[in-house]
Motif scaffolding. Sequence first.
Motif, PDB file in Angstrom:
ATOM      1  N   MET A  23       0.831  -1.204   0.000  1.00 12.64           N
ATOM      2  CA  MET A  23       0.000   0.000   0.000  1.00 12.64           C
ATOM      3  C   MET A  23       0.870   1.260   0.000  1.00 12.64           C
ATOM      4  SD  MET A  23      -2.918   1.259   2.668  1.00 12.64           S
ATOM      5  CE  MET A  23      -1.745   1.787   3.904  1.00 12.64           C
ATOM      6  N   LEU A  24       1.916   1.276   0.827  1.00  6.71           N
ATOM      7  CA  LEU A  24       2.806   2.435   0.864  1.00  6.71           C
ATOM      8  C   LEU A  24       3.500   2.639  -0.477  1.00  6.71           C
ATOM      9  CD1 LEU A  24       4.400   2.019   4.396  1.00  6.71           C
ATOM     10  CD2 LEU A  24       2.808   3.794   3.667  1.00  6.71           C
ATOM     11  N   GLN A  25       3.950   1.554  -1.087  1.00  8.88           N
ATOM     12  CA  GLN A  25       4.659   1.668  -2.357  1.00  8.88           C
ATOM     13  C   GLN A  25       3.720   2.100  -3.479  1.00  8.88           C
ATOM     14  OE1 GLN A  25       6.687  -2.079  -2.851  1.00  8.88           O
ATOM     15  NE2 GLN A  25       8.358  -1.443  -1.516  1.00  8.88           N
ATOM     16  N   SER A  26       2.468   1.657  -3.434  1.00  9.13           N
ATOM     17  CA  SER A  26       1.540   2.026  -4.503  1.00  9.13           C
ATOM     18  C   SER A  26       1.123   3.492  -4.408  1.00  9.13           C
ATOM     19  CB  SER A  26       0.312   1.120  -4.486  1.00  9.13           C
ATOM     20  OG  SER A  26      -0.479   1.353  -3.338  1.00  9.13           O
ATOM     21  N   ASN A  27       1.436   4.148  -3.295  1.00 11.12           N
ATOM     22  CA  ASN A  27       1.128   5.564  -3.117  1.00 11.12           C
ATOM     23  C   ASN A  27       2.366   6.437  -3.114  1.00 11.12           C
ATOM     24  OD1 ASN A  27      -1.768   5.476  -2.838  1.00 11.12           O
ATOM     25  ND2 ASN A  27      -1.403   4.353  -0.947  1.00 11.12           N
ATOM     26  N   ASP A  28       3.499   5.895  -3.504  1.00 10.56           N
ATOM     27  CA  ASP A  28       4.758   6.625  -3.515  1.00 10.56           C
ATOM     28  C   ASP A  28       4.992   7.185  -4.921  1.00 10.56           C
ATOM     29  OD1 ASP A  28       7.590   7.108  -3.984  1.00 10.56           O
ATOM     30  OD2 ASP A  28       7.929   6.173  -2.032  1.00 10.56           O
ATOM     31  N   PRO A  29       4.903   8.517  -5.084  1.00 11.60           N
ATOM     32  CA  PRO A  29       5.027   9.095  -6.422  1.00 11.60           C
ATOM     33  C   PRO A  29       6.300   8.687  -7.168  1.00 11.60           C
ATOM     34  CG  PRO A  29       4.283  10.768  -4.902  1.00 11.60           C
ATOM     35  CD  PRO A  29       4.637   9.553  -4.079  1.00 11.60           C
ATOM     36  N   PHE A  30       7.446   8.612  -6.478  1.00  8.80           N
ATOM     37  CA  PHE A  30       8.680   8.259  -7.178  1.00  8.80           C
ATOM     38  C   PHE A  30       8.654   6.812  -7.660  1.00  8.80           C
ATOM     39  CE2 PHE A  30      13.180   6.967  -7.439  1.00  8.80           C
ATOM     40  CZ  PHE A  30      13.544   7.807  -8.486  1.00  8.80           C
ATOM     41  N   LEU A  31       8.118   5.902  -6.856  1.00  9.68           N
ATOM     42  CA  LEU A  31       8.027   4.504  -7.295  1.00  9.68           C
ATOM     43  C   LEU A  31       7.051   4.354  -8.457  1.00  9.68           C
ATOM     44  CD1 LEU A  31       8.167   2.498  -3.939  1.00  9.68           C
ATOM     45  CD2 LEU A  31       9.971   2.824  -5.642  1.00  9.68           C
ATOM     46  N   ILE A  32       5.958   5.115  -8.418  1.00  9.92           N
ATOM     47  CA  ILE A  32       5.011   5.093  -9.539  1.00  9.92           C
ATOM     48  C   ILE A  32       5.699   5.618 -10.800  1.00  9.92           C
ATOM     49  CG2 ILE A  32       2.846   6.037 -10.433  1.00  9.92           C
ATOM     50  CD1 ILE A  32       1.893   6.191  -7.460  1.00  9.92           C
ATOM     51  N   PHE A  33       6.414   6.731 -10.665  1.00  7.75           N
ATOM     52  CA  PHE A  33       7.154   7.307 -11.790  1.00  7.75           C
ATOM     53  C   PHE A  33       8.121   6.282 -12.375  1.00  7.75           C
ATOM     54  CE2 PHE A  33      11.245   9.252 -12.984  1.00  7.75           C
ATOM     55  CZ  PHE A  33      10.850   9.981 -14.094  1.00  7.75           C
ATOM     56  N   TYR A  75      18.095  11.683  -4.064  1.00 11.62           N
ATOM     57  CA  TYR A  75      19.366  10.957  -4.221  1.00 11.62           C
ATOM     58  C   TYR A  75      19.745  10.247  -2.921  1.00 11.62           C
ATOM     59  CZ  TYR A  75      19.891  14.110  -8.269  1.00 11.62           C
ATOM     60  OH  TYR A  75      19.701  14.819  -9.423  1.00 11.62           O
ATOM     61  N   LYS A  76      19.528  10.925  -1.808  1.00 14.49           N
ATOM     62  CA  LYS A  76      19.853  10.327  -0.508  1.00 14.49           C
ATOM     63  C   LYS A  76      18.991   9.087  -0.261  1.00 14.49           C
ATOM     64  CE  LYS A  76      20.428  11.309   4.360  1.00 14.49           C
ATOM     65  NZ  LYS A  76      20.330  12.279   5.438  1.00 14.49           N
ATOM     66  N   ASP A  77      17.698   9.172  -0.593  1.00 14.69           N
ATOM     67  CA  ASP A  77      16.811   8.011  -0.422  1.00 14.69           C
ATOM     68  C   ASP A  77      17.224   6.850  -1.320  1.00 14.69           C
ATOM     69  OD1 ASP A  77      15.220   9.012   1.595  1.00 14.69           O
ATOM     70  OD2 ASP A  77      13.622   9.690   0.262  1.00 14.69           O
ATOM     71  N   ILE A  78      17.721   7.146  -2.513  1.00 15.04           N
ATOM     72  CA  ILE A  78      18.173   6.086  -3.423  1.00 15.04           C
ATOM     73  C   ILE A  78      19.452   5.452  -2.878  1.00 15.04           C
ATOM     74  CG2 ILE A  78      19.114   5.593  -5.720  1.00 15.04           C
ATOM     75  CD1 ILE A  78      17.150   7.767  -6.777  1.00 15.04           C
ATOM     76  N   LYS A  79      20.341   6.270  -2.362  1.00 11.07           N
ATOM     77  CA  LYS A  79      21.630   5.756  -1.885  1.00 11.07           C
ATOM     78  C   LYS A  79      21.506   5.007  -0.565  1.00 11.07           C
ATOM     79  CE  LYS A  79      23.724   9.754  -2.288  1.00 11.07           C
ATOM     80  NZ  LYS A  79      24.741  10.823  -2.260  1.00 11.07           N
ATOM     81  N   GLU A  80      20.753   5.579   0.380  1.00 16.98           N
ATOM     82  CA  GLU A  80      20.782   4.994   1.725  1.00 16.98           C
ATOM     83  C   GLU A  80      19.449   4.994   2.444  1.00 16.98           C
ATOM     84  OE1 GLU A  80      22.562   8.847   4.064  1.00 16.98           O
ATOM     85  OE2 GLU A  80      23.869   7.779   2.665  1.00 16.98           O
ATOM     86  N   GLY A  81      18.391   5.422   1.788  1.00 16.35           N
ATOM     87  CA  GLY A  81      17.088   5.529   2.442  1.00 16.35           C
ATOM     88  C   GLY A  81      16.099   4.481   1.967  1.00 16.35           C
ATOM     89  N   LYS A  82      14.870   4.916   1.775  1.00 17.27           N
ATOM     90  CA  LYS A  82      13.786   3.981   1.491  1.00 17.27           C
ATOM     91  C   LYS A  82      13.889   3.282   0.136  1.00 17.27           C
ATOM     92  CE  LYS A  82      10.623   7.720   0.203  1.00 17.27           C
ATOM     93  NZ  LYS A  82       9.318   8.315   0.520  1.00 17.27           N
TER      94      LYS A  82
END
Length: 109
Positions: A23-33, A75-82
């Motif tokens: 559910m969280l991933q389906s509402n994450d704009p960057f993951l949808i993009f 960039y920070k989220d891609i490197k070390e975050g969610k």
Amino acid sequence: GTRDYLENGLQVPDDLRVEAIDMLQSNDPFLIFMSEMAVDNPGHRLEGAKLYTSFKEWFELYGFAGKPPSSRSLYKDIKEGKYKNRWEHNLDRGRFYLQGVSLGTLPVK
């Protein structure tokens, strides 16, 4: 009962945990993009600035509420975050790149 709770805490069933993550991933704009726009392209390097510009345009085109995250935050989220371990990335001369990814063309609305 109470003893189990005090010793082990609240145990969330795996199916609920998976459903909550979905559910969280389906509402994450960057993951949808990324699911709509990113294309696997071995050997290709996608510059972070181009990724962010395309994401920001897409975000505004589809009318998401609020502002998109900053490029630095993304960039920070891609490197070390969610988003850690979702995409291969590197820094080259201080510039951020995703490896093996290219972007499709934004639709005209």
